[in-house]
Design an enzyme around this catalytic site. Structure first.
Site, PDB file in Angstrom:
ATOM      1  N   CYS A 359       0.872  -1.152   0.095  1.00  0.00           N
ATOM      2  CA  CYS A 359      -0.151   0.057  -0.031  1.00  0.00           C
ATOM      3  C   CYS A 359       0.740   1.355   0.073  1.00  0.00           C
ATOM      4  O   CYS A 359       1.502   1.453  -1.008  1.00  0.00           O
ATOM      5  CB  CYS A 359      -0.752  -0.100   1.232  1.00  0.00           C
ATOM      6  N   HIS A 460      -3.429  -5.453   0.166  1.00  0.00           N
ATOM      7  CA  HIS A 460      -2.562  -6.060   1.503  1.00  0.00           C
ATOM      8  C   HIS A 460      -2.911  -7.305   1.354  1.00  0.00           C
ATOM      9  O   HIS A 460      -3.667  -8.075   1.688  1.00  0.00           O
ATOM     10  CB  HIS A 460      -3.592  -5.555   2.574  1.00  0.00           C
ATOM     11  N   GLU A 462      -1.429  -9.431   3.481  1.00  0.00           N
ATOM     12  CA  GLU A 462      -1.508  -9.857   4.786  1.00  0.00           C
ATOM     13  C   GLU A 462      -2.567 -10.556   5.073  1.00  0.00           C
ATOM     14  O   GLU A 462      -2.782 -11.206   6.110  1.00  0.00           O
ATOM     15  CB  GLU A 462      -0.637  -9.072   5.724  1.00  0.00           C
TER      16      GLU A 462
END
Length: 496
Positions: A359, A460, A462
């Site tokens: 990001c 993202h 994750e």
């Protein structure tokens, strides 16, 4: 300088950033990510119930006239809204199946007696009555502290919270007791006597070497049997299959080698801000038979101004960065620490150190590549939720890591995006944008050809990382940091 809705860079003649369109989705509590990782399910914003959401829904109904002019009250209107929300969400599959789940897990956070949780407790009391006791199992989580000098496990806090719950109309069927050491039998018997809970239903979640031992700890205490007995679901439930989970927990305990990861961010003082990132690094490291050694670096400590105001912190930050095997710059908002992140990206690019920008970290890599400074204008809209990224070529590291020749779906949370006007100039300079959205105008993934691993993503990754199934990009970062990336890509060219 600033110009309207754009980032503008003083030494770069073209606007690099533009605001994202006004597309709003939702943001949720970080606890939801814990459930996703442990249960391997995909939850939505509706799985996160807040007081604000409930009151907003009730106010909207009142303004539409749904209550026919009646006085809107906490009971029954707020409590009914909570119950209706729970019941409707419980019917939505979250595990990829078409049918609703057999059991819905509800977490009521906070502390018993808090004024904020009172409407929720009352709603659950009503829910337990409406569905019947055989369809309702209440697990009360409580701390068992130990007095330092005496060393006695104190049960009074749990006794008082259970008494408060019972006064509110809820009776715990199981107690989940947190403690540093295993509970003594005398402590369990005392809890059973004063809390009216069978000794076999008093579960002890004491400190363990790593969090993956917790499900095993509960299994060994027959927690699943106690819950199935209360819900009368022995005919449909199957024994827990935790062989893979057991191996993962034991494997991590026996790992000796580690990899150093420099995490350069602006919220270092509040590590929970990067909880999903840390978990994704853990998943990737375990897959590589390594323990993560995360070196936290406050981005502002790397900046030149800090060399004068805080020379020791500046020197320590740079020493940590230079000793790291890879660099990760996660997301964030605002201009604080941006210059330090640019310096970290520059160091990784020029010294061929594996780099992953997420990001804001991707935007930082673009800024650094354009060799410009940045000033930030905070946007008012965000691009949120799962969106599709299409690969522009299969001959790139990211596509090979995802084992995908077409696209990948990942979650987004950002305000700015690369201005399409500057794409050609950046690519002429050597930066390559290998992933875009469906329109081909929003840049989602960048790489630097010739670099061992220099990747920036607007999304993202994750958020979708799981134990035993790490995020492709986090895995790539760790593989590159340990010199295993090329062999991995050659071994699994098609994801087999």
């Amino acid at each position: 300088m600033l110009s309207g809705d754009y980032f503008v860079f003083s030494t770069y003649p073209i606007q690099l950033w533009r605001k994202t369109p006004r597309i709003q989705r939702s943001q949720v509590d970080l606890d939801l990510g814990n459930y996703e990782r442990f249960l391997d399910v995909t939850l939505t914003r509706d799985n996160n119930i807040t007081t604000g959401k409930i009151y907003q829904s009730v106010l909207e109904k009142e303004r539409r006239g749904d209550y026919l002019g009646k006085t809107v009250q906490v009971v029954p209107h707020i409590t009914d809204a909570i119950r209706n929300w729970i019941e409707s969400v419980s019917l939505i599959p979250v595990d990829g199946e078409e049918s609703p789940a057999d059991i819905c897990v509800i977490e009521l956070g906070g502390t018993v007696g808090d004024i904020e949780s009172m409407p929720f407790i009352e709603a659950l009391r009503q829910l337990s009555f409406s569905v019947g006791q055989e369809n309702f199992c209440l697990v009360h989580v409580s701390l068992i502290p130990v007095l330092g000098v005496v060393g006695e496990q104190k049960t009074k806090p749990t006794q008082h919270s259970v008494r408060e719950l019972r006064a509110l109309g809820l009776t715990p069927h199981l107690l989940a007791c947190r403690s540093a050491e295993p509970l003594l039998e005398g402590t369990k018997e005392k809890l059973s006597q004063f809390c009216h809970v069978p000794v076999g239903n008093i579960l002890n979640i004491h400190d363990v070497p790593n969090i993956w031992h917790v499900p095993l700890l509960l299994r060994n205490q027959d927690a699943h049997i106690a819950i199935m007995k209360q819900l009368n679901c022995f005919s449909t439930a199957t024994p827990p299959h935790l062989q893979e989970w057991t191996e993962r927990a034991e494997t991590y305990d026996n790992l000796t080698n580690s990899v150093s990861i420099a995490l350069v961010g602006k919220y270092i003082g509040l590590s929970d801000s990067y909880l999903s990132v840390v978990k994704a690094l853990l998943h990737a490291c375990i897959a590589c038979s390594l323990k993560p050694s995360v070196d936290w670096i406050a981005a502002s400590d790397l900046e030149d101004d800090n060399a004068k105001s805080a020379p020791e912190a500046h020197a320590a930050a740079w020493e940590t960065l230079r000793n790291a095997a890879c660099v990760l710059v996660p997301g964030g908002f605002g201009d604080r620490g941006v210059e330090g992140m640019i310096l970290a990206a520059n160091y990784a690019r020029e010294n061929r150190v594996p780099y992953l920008g997420i990001c804001l970290g991707m935007q930082i890599s673009v800024i650094e590549f354009a060799r410009s400074g940045s000033r930030t204008h905070m946007g008012s809209t965000m691009r949120l939720g799962s969106r599709r990224t299409h690969f522009q070529t299969t001959d790139c590291i990211t596509s090979k890591l995802y084992h995908s020749s077409a696209y990948v779906d990942e979650r987004h949370r950002h305000r700015y995006e690369v201005n399409p006007v500057v794409i050609n100039r950046l690519e002429e300079g050597g930066l390559k944008f290998v992933g875009t959205d469906e329109s081909g105008k929003r840049m989602e993934i960048l790489e630097l050809p010739g670099h061992p691993f220099y990747v920036g993503v607007q999304f993202h990754p994750e958020f979708k990382s799981r134990p035993g199934r790490p995020s492709a990009l986090f895995l790539g970062l760790i593989l590159a940091a340990t010199g295993q990336l090329e062999a991995y890509i050659n071994k699994y060219p098609n994801g087999n």
